[in-house]
Write a protein that holds these residues in place. Structure first.
Motif, PDB file in Angstrom:
ATOM      1  N   LEU A   1       0.881  -1.196  -0.028  1.00 23.89           N
ATOM      2  CA  LEU A   1       0.049  -0.255  -0.090  1.00 23.89           C
ATOM      3  C   LEU A   1       1.001   1.183  -0.012  1.00 23.89           C
ATOM      4  O   LEU A   1       0.729   2.171  -0.792  1.00 23.89           O
ATOM      5  CB  LEU A   1      -0.940  -0.020   1.235  1.00 23.89           C
ATOM      6  CG  LEU A   1      -1.816   1.148   1.504  1.00 23.89           C
ATOM      7  CD1 LEU A   1      -2.749   1.318   0.089  1.00 23.89           C
ATOM      8  CD2 LEU A   1      -2.537   1.096   2.501  1.00 23.89           C
ATOM      9  N   HIS A   2       1.879   1.415   0.727  1.00 22.21           N
ATOM     10  CA  HIS A   2       2.831   2.483   0.877  1.00 22.21           C
ATOM     11  C   HIS A   2       3.391   2.535  -0.386  1.00 22.21           C
ATOM     12  O   HIS A   2       3.564   3.635  -0.947  1.00 22.21           O
ATOM     13  CB  HIS A   2       3.717   2.301   1.992  1.00 22.21           C
ATOM     14  CG  HIS A   2       3.398   2.520   3.186  1.00 22.21           C
ATOM     15  ND1 HIS A   2       2.718   3.690   3.723  1.00 22.21           N
ATOM     16  CD2 HIS A   2       3.466   1.553   4.290  1.00 22.21           C
ATOM     17  CE1 HIS A   2       2.468   3.467   5.040  1.00 22.21           C
ATOM     18  NE2 HIS A   2       2.838   2.167   5.368  1.00 22.21           N
ATOM     19  N   THR A   3       3.714   1.672  -1.202  1.00 27.70           N
ATOM     20  CA  THR A   3       4.456   1.553  -2.375  1.00 27.70           C
ATOM     21  C   THR A   3       3.377   2.089  -3.376  1.00 27.70           C
ATOM     22  O   THR A   3       3.834   3.110  -4.297  1.00 27.70           O
ATOM     23  CB  THR A   3       4.679  -0.031  -2.973  1.00 27.70           C
ATOM     24  OG1 THR A   3       5.608  -0.470  -2.125  1.00 27.70           O
ATOM     25  CG2 THR A   3       5.405   0.277  -4.399  1.00 27.70           C
ATOM     26  N   VAL A   4       2.065   1.783  -3.545  1.00 29.02           N
ATOM     27  CA  VAL A   4       1.140   2.345  -4.323  1.00 29.02           C
ATOM     28  C   VAL A   4       0.774   3.633  -4.158  1.00 29.02           C
ATOM     29  O   VAL A   4       0.977   4.511  -5.004  1.00 29.02           O
ATOM     30  CB  VAL A   4      -0.172   1.542  -4.250  1.00 29.02           C
ATOM     31  CG1 VAL A   4      -1.250   2.117  -5.033  1.00 29.02           C
ATOM     32  CG2 VAL A   4       0.041   0.043  -4.676  1.00 29.02           C
ATOM     33  N   ILE A   5       0.705   4.106  -2.787  1.00 29.62           N
ATOM     34  CA  ILE A   5       0.587   5.740  -2.515  1.00 29.62           C
ATOM     35  C   ILE A   5       1.625   6.351  -2.960  1.00 29.62           C
ATOM     36  O   ILE A   5       1.662   7.461  -3.706  1.00 29.62           O
ATOM     37  CB  ILE A   5       0.332   5.633  -1.126  1.00 29.62           C
ATOM     38  CG1 ILE A   5      -0.731   5.023  -0.602  1.00 29.62           C
ATOM     39  CG2 ILE A   5       0.464   7.274  -0.661  1.00 29.62           C
ATOM     40  CD1 ILE A   5      -1.144   4.895   1.009  1.00 29.62           C
ATOM     41  N   THR A   6       3.031   5.915  -2.950  1.00 28.14           N
ATOM     42  CA  THR A   6       4.137   6.840  -3.098  1.00 28.14           C
ATOM     43  C   THR A   6       4.193   6.809  -4.672  1.00 28.14           C
ATOM     44  O   THR A   6       4.593   7.869  -5.208  1.00 28.14           O
ATOM     45  CB  THR A   6       5.215   5.960  -2.999  1.00 28.14           C
ATOM     46  OG1 THR A   6       5.238   5.868  -1.538  1.00 28.14           O
ATOM     47  CG2 THR A   6       6.611   6.588  -3.333  1.00 28.14           C
ATOM     48  N   MET A   7       3.940   5.817  -5.765  1.00 32.12           N
ATOM     49  CA  MET A   7       3.898   5.884  -6.895  1.00 32.12           C
ATOM     50  C   MET A   7       2.734   6.742  -7.348  1.00 32.12           C
ATOM     51  O   MET A   7       3.063   7.641  -8.539  1.00 32.12           O
ATOM     52  CB  MET A   7       3.449   4.505  -7.545  1.00 32.12           C
ATOM     53  CG  MET A   7       4.533   3.300  -7.357  1.00 32.12           C
ATOM     54  SD  MET A   7       4.163   1.778  -7.848  1.00 32.12           S
ATOM     55  CE  MET A   7       4.455   2.067  -9.546  1.00 32.12           C
ATOM     56  N   VAL A   8       1.625   6.780  -6.841  1.00 35.23           N
ATOM     57  CA  VAL A   8       0.518   7.942  -7.124  1.00 35.23           C
ATOM     58  C   VAL A   8       1.122   9.184  -6.809  1.00 35.23           C
ATOM     59  O   VAL A   8       0.666  10.102  -7.665  1.00 35.23           O
ATOM     60  CB  VAL A   8      -0.850   7.650  -6.436  1.00 35.23           C
ATOM     61  CG1 VAL A   8      -1.753   8.689  -6.573  1.00 35.23           C
ATOM     62  CG2 VAL A   8      -1.322   6.100  -6.884  1.00 35.23           C
ATOM     63  N   GLU A   9       1.679   9.490  -5.778  1.00 37.56           N
ATOM     64  CA  GLU A   9       2.387  10.896  -5.572  1.00 37.56           C
ATOM     65  C   GLU A   9       3.187  11.140  -6.457  1.00 37.56           C
ATOM     66  O   GLU A   9       3.366  12.490  -6.572  1.00 37.56           O
ATOM     67  CB  GLU A   9       2.809  10.785  -3.980  1.00 37.56           C
ATOM     68  CG  GLU A   9       1.570  10.526  -2.864  1.00 37.56           C
ATOM     69  CD  GLU A   9       2.636  10.583  -1.404  1.00 37.56           C
ATOM     70  OE1 GLU A   9       3.671  10.563  -1.548  1.00 37.56           O
ATOM     71  OE2 GLU A   9       1.735  10.784  -0.592  1.00 37.56           O
ATOM     72  N   LEU A  10       3.871  10.136  -7.035  1.00 31.91           N
ATOM     73  CA  LEU A  10       4.993  10.509  -8.164  1.00 31.91           C
ATOM     74  C   LEU A  10       4.251  10.854  -9.488  1.00 31.91           C
ATOM     75  O   LEU A  10       5.100  10.943 -10.380  1.00 31.91           O
ATOM     76  CB  LEU A  10       5.994   9.703  -8.146  1.00 31.91           C
ATOM     77  CG  LEU A  10       6.786   9.413  -6.727  1.00 31.91           C
ATOM     78  CD1 LEU A  10       8.042   8.136  -6.994  1.00 31.91           C
ATOM     79  CD2 LEU A  10       7.654  10.553  -6.527  1.00 31.91           C
ATOM     80  N   GLY A  11       3.016  10.556  -9.399  1.00 34.03           N
ATOM     81  CA  GLY A  11       2.407  10.919 -10.613  1.00 34.03           C
ATOM     82  C   GLY A  11       2.191   9.501 -11.827  1.00 34.03           C
ATOM     83  O   GLY A  11       2.017   9.876 -12.913  1.00 34.03           O
ATOM     84  N   ARG A  12       2.733   8.473 -11.222  1.00 39.39           N
ATOM     85  CA  ARG A  12       2.766   7.192 -11.943  1.00 39.39           C
ATOM     86  C   ARG A  12       1.672   6.290 -11.650  1.00 39.39           C
ATOM     87  O   ARG A  12       1.596   5.222 -11.005  1.00 39.39           O
ATOM     88  CB  ARG A  12       3.818   6.502 -11.732  1.00 39.39           C
ATOM     89  CG  ARG A  12       5.267   7.732 -11.915  1.00 39.39           C
ATOM     90  CD  ARG A  12       6.434   6.968 -11.890  1.00 39.39           C
ATOM     91  NE  ARG A  12       6.670   5.663 -12.912  1.00 39.39           N
ATOM     92  CZ  ARG A  12       8.030   5.396 -13.286  1.00 39.39           C
ATOM     93  NH1 ARG A  12       9.104   5.631 -12.290  1.00 39.39           N
ATOM     94  NH2 ARG A  12       8.033   4.599 -14.162  1.00 39.39           N
ATOM     95  N   ALA A  13       0.321   6.864 -11.817  1.00 40.92           N
ATOM     96  CA  ALA A  13      -1.055   6.308 -11.582  1.00 40.92           C
ATOM     97  C   ALA A  13      -1.019   4.848 -12.281  1.00 40.92           C
ATOM     98  O   ALA A  13      -1.614   3.878 -11.620  1.00 40.92           O
ATOM     99  CB  ALA A  13      -2.126   7.124 -11.635  1.00 40.92           C
TER     100      ALA A  13
END
Length: 512
Positions: free
Chosen positions: A330-342
């Motif tokens: 989950l932390h990995t997914v959130i970080t990827m979203v924050e980086l704009g890589r949805a």
């Protein structure tokens, strides 16, 4: 001291001593009477022998018919009398006139006593009160051809017979006292031995102890066997006979299951139907080992519940591990979203979800027994944590069988645990599990990358306490074997595409 005075040993000693004294006194009295009778009989034989010997001597006949019989016979008879220790020897004429006598003044006077039978040619003995007092005497005829020319009488007074008898009494009484002393010593030794064996207790104490012990032994919930030094059971309570399937009657150690036949067999033991915890301790008394006491506790149900609990614990640990992994993802997914890589975040999340959910859905749909499904899911995570790849084959399927879920967990769980441990011996450890129904039988097949077992090793592994690995799960295959044997199934091992162990048991509730 009060208890000792009432003890079985003390009472037995007193009664035995009284009986011995009575018997010895009675036996001694009878022996004295018999000895007195024998003494009289011996005296009769002696005086008869002297009289007959003297009467049959030709010189005696010649002396009687001589002008002066006394002069010829008195010295001879006195010599014979003294040599044979008798009181008198009388040679007389048929008319009772004495030719000889110990008392010289009585020579020439008539003989007192019976002579009629001797005159008729008979030798006889009698007890008679003569000139010297009561005596045992013999009278025999003296012949000259067919004619009685005289008589010979030899005798021993009662006084001398009594003196002889009394002189032998010290030896007799000494032997009697020795016999009595020996009997007392033997009774004392028996009393001491009995006191040791009865612990110095009184009869009522022994009775109460027996009643209490018997009640306790047959009411306690543990099996109890008391062994003597020769491995024979002195005590076997009802629970021990039930747990070990022992018949009524005497029990020897060789009658026990094979694993319990050795001394000091403490530990966990398996029979065909039970899991037993056995303890054996020596019984000591005054520094001596009298035997051993074996206690037996039934842990069958406890072991089954423990196995099921272990399965649930494994499943819970698996959920905890998965929760931890899910948090990381989950932390990995959130970080990827924050980086704009949805798009990459969605792809990463759904790929992991689909893989995990597919396995869960497949097991829950094909394995309807929740305990078994939970066990398989938990073992997958447990194996992964240990670096072992565990897969459940696609043909795994188990419907409603009606079997005890705890037995299924014991069967599959122990086989999987053993396989996980065995697979670690390879560079790339893996385990493959198949649980399915086939021809109304449950088949649990577990393959692994370990070294495998030949039939001899499998047989040894199924025995009590055997373990092919270090650790505390040496009962794994033994427990599996117990379940298989209880249901009349089979357990085999082979090395094909890996080490493969297959357990097969009939399912009564399986669909035909």
């Amino acid at each position: 001291m009060a208890r000792e005075s009432r003890s079985v040993a003390r009472q037995l000693f007193v009664w035995q001593l009284a009986a011995i004294v009575v018997l010895v006194a009675l036996g001694g009295t009878l022996a004295l009477i018999n000895e007195r009778h024998d003494s009289d009989a011996a005296t009769r034989r002696q005086v008869v022998a002297i009289a007959v010997s003297l009467a049959s001597t030709p010189s005696t006949t010649a002396a009687i018919e001589s002008p002066d019989p006394t002069a010829l016979l008195q010295p001879v008879t006195e010599q014979i009398r003294k040599a044979n220790d008798v009181d008198f020897i009388v040679v007389m004429a048929p008319d009772r006139t004495r030719f000889t006598h110990t008392t010289v003044d009585l020579i020439g006077k008539p003989f007192t006593g019976n002579i009629d039978r001797a005159l008729a040619g008979e030798t006889f003995t009698e007890t008679y009160v003569g000139s010297l007092g009561p005596s045992i005497r013999s009278v025999t005829p003296v012949y000259d051809g067919d004619r009685v020319v005289g008589l010979v009488s030899a005798g021993l007074t009662r006084e001398k017979i009594t003196d002889r008898f009394v002189s032998g009494l010290p030896v007799f009484l000494g032997a009697l006292a020795g016999a009595l002393a020996l009997a007392v010593v033997a009774s004392g030794a028996l009393s001491r031995r009995l006191r040791r064996q009865t612990l110095g207790m009184a009869p009522d104490e022994l009775r109460r102890m027996y009643e209490h012990n018997d009640a306790v032994l047959h009411s306690i919930g543990e099996g109890l066997i008391v062994w003597d030094s020769d491995d024979r059971a002195d005590v076997v309570n009802d629970e021990a006979r039930r747990l070990l399937n022992l018949a009524d009657g005497p029990v020897k150690r060789s009658d026990l299951p094979e694993s319990l036949q050795q001394k000091d067999s403490a530990g966990m033991h398996l029979t065909d139907t039970r899991i037993l915890v056995v303890d054996e301790v020596p019984v000591m008394w005054q520094g001596r080992q009298l035997g051993t006491v074996m206690t037996i506790r039934d842990h069958t149900e406890l072991q089954r519940v423990t196995g099921e609990l272990d399965s649930m614990t494994t499943f819970a640990e698996s959920l905890r591990s998965q929760a931890h992994e899910s948090a990381n993802r989950l932390h990995t997914v959130i970080t990827m979203v924050e980086l704009g890589r949805a798009e990459e975040a969605v792809e990463f999340a759904t790929a992991e979800l689909e893989l995990s959910q597919h396995l869960i859905d497949r097991l829950m749909n094909t394995v309807t027994e929740p305990a078994v499904a939970a066990l398989l899911l938990g073992k997958i995570s447990q194996a992964a944590e240990q670096g072992v790849e565990l897969t459940v084959t696609e043909d795994t399927a188990l419907g409603s069988t009606g079997s005890d879920p705890r037995e299924l967990v014991t069967l599959a769980g122990n086989l999987i645990d053993n396989a996980i441990d065995a697979s670690k011996a390879s560079d790339q450890p893996w385990v493959e599990v198949t649980v399915r129904e086939r021809d109304s039988h449950l088949v649990v097949q577990v393959a692994d990358s370990g070294p495998g077992m030949n039939p001899d090793a499998l047989g040894a592994a199924r025995a009590r306490g055997f373990s092919t690995k270090s650790g505390s799960r040496g009962l794994g295959l033994a427990l599996v074997s117990q379940v298989v044997a209880r249901h009349g199934g089979t357990l085999t091992a082979e090395n094909s595409y890996g080490s493969v162990v297959t357990a097969t048991i009939p399912l009564v509730g399986a669909k035909q």
